[in-house]
Design an enzyme around this catalytic site. Sequence first.
Site, PDB file in Angstrom:
ATOM      1  N   ASP A  62     -33.206   1.759  11.032  1.00  0.00           N
ATOM      2  CA  ASP A  62     -33.829   1.436   9.748  1.00  0.00           C
ATOM      3  C   ASP A  62     -35.346   1.568   9.911  1.00  0.00           C
ATOM      4  O   ASP A  62     -35.808   2.033  10.962  1.00  0.00           O
ATOM      5  CB  ASP A  62     -33.370   0.051   9.248  1.00  0.00           C
ATOM      6  CG  ASP A  62     -33.934  -1.122  10.056  1.00  0.00           C
ATOM      7  OD1 ASP A  62     -34.795  -0.892  10.932  1.00  0.00           O
ATOM      8  OD2 ASP A  62     -33.514  -2.270   9.821  1.00  0.00           O
ATOM      9  N   HIS A  99     -36.212  -0.835  13.151  1.00  0.00           N
ATOM     10  CA  HIS A  99     -35.373  -1.182  14.307  1.00  0.00           C
ATOM     11  C   HIS A  99     -34.684   0.027  14.934  1.00  0.00           C
ATOM     12  O   HIS A  99     -34.191   0.897  14.215  1.00  0.00           O
ATOM     13  CB  HIS A  99     -34.313  -2.218  13.877  1.00  0.00           C
ATOM     14  CG  HIS A  99     -34.934  -3.442  13.275  1.00  0.00           C
ATOM     15  ND1 HIS A  99     -35.019  -3.620  11.906  1.00  0.00           N
ATOM     16  CD2 HIS A  99     -35.503  -4.524  13.853  1.00  0.00           C
ATOM     17  CE1 HIS A  99     -35.630  -4.774  11.661  1.00  0.00           C
ATOM     18  NE2 HIS A  99     -35.938  -5.338  12.824  1.00  0.00           N
ATOM     19  N   SER A 157     -36.385 -10.157  14.968  1.00  0.00           N
ATOM     20  CA  SER A 157     -35.248  -9.372  14.464  1.00  0.00           C
ATOM     21  C   SER A 157     -34.712  -8.360  15.466  1.00  0.00           C
ATOM     22  O   SER A 157     -33.574  -7.911  15.338  1.00  0.00           O
ATOM     23  CB  SER A 157     -35.642  -8.628  13.179  1.00  0.00           C
ATOM     24  OG  SER A 157     -36.741  -7.774  13.426  1.00  0.00           O
TER      25      SER A 157
END
Length: 364
Positions: free
Chosen positions: A325, A328, A34
Amino acid sequence: MATPSFSIILSLLLIFGVAISQSEARAFFVFGDSLVDSGNNNYLATTARADSPPYGIDYPTRRATGRFSNGYNIPDIISQQIGSSESPLPYLSPALTGQRLLVGANFASAGIGILNDTGIQFVNIIRMPQQLDYFRQYQRRVSGLIGEASTQRLVNQALVLMTLGGNDFVNNYFLVPNSARSRQFAIQDYVPYLIREYRKILMNVYNLGARRVIVTGTGPLGCVPAELAQRSRNGECSPELQRAAALFNPQLMQMLQGLNSDLGSNVFIAANTQQMHTNFITNPQAYGFITSKVACCGQGPYNGLGLCTPLSNLCPNRDVYAFWDPFHPSERANKIIVQQIMSGTTEFMNPMNLSTILAMDSEA
């Protein structure tokens, strides 16, 4: 008399301009999780998606794109730095056709790891064997456009980014108490197993034609807001996860040096992302951040619980938060990381930084 000489100079400038743009316009391929997924998971039935607000709030379109960021992610910023016409599109994007294939492709998928059992809770994600299969498929598609020899040259001259490993800890070994992998391995035995499996992946990438591969380590896993929320009492980083990162990153560097030695060439470039992150986590104010503990978007302690959703707390100024977040970095933190990838000393980039690679390859 001035006019002909002007036209000659103009012609030369145009010729050199084309040569420069061709040398700079190398393809760019991205593999991993991600941290570098630019939207592949949008096309999959999985919970590991970033396809709704407030993701993308600072992206040029102000829309969620599937990037786990408020704006640009690391591949976007590297693309800008190396002179690409655009960031490589997600491989599953229907827009990735024709000439856009020559820019490269992003095969990354949120939730995956080195091991195929990492991220099983996300069900339908593109694990590494599938990412590599897509890379083979990509090469067949491009061969149909420009021929096999030109495709091989495009891949050999391309830049490759590989970002794996973090999920093998946070979404596997440490996901739940007494996880299957933690029952199978003590952490000091799990890490060498991961490194052996990672080596196989990297050799597969090499055998598929990659010759310039930037391999990022994990960040300081125990310091992300998600882990602070679950494991920290007073804002201290999780010692278990910090130990895991401290074991993994040096062994990764050693493995990459061994691979380069075996291959007789600096194919694999180690990016010490643990140190890059640690600098702004331990001293956020020096980098213009007000906090490196609290995520901009989230809920619960440190905004570290659950997902970033339209109902989450949202900071008004993303530029002053190191984390966007619970897991990240913010776009601004990503820019700092890429700055180190481009021009960092050997403390951050070994054996050389990306600017040095670009300069060397342009002379080759």
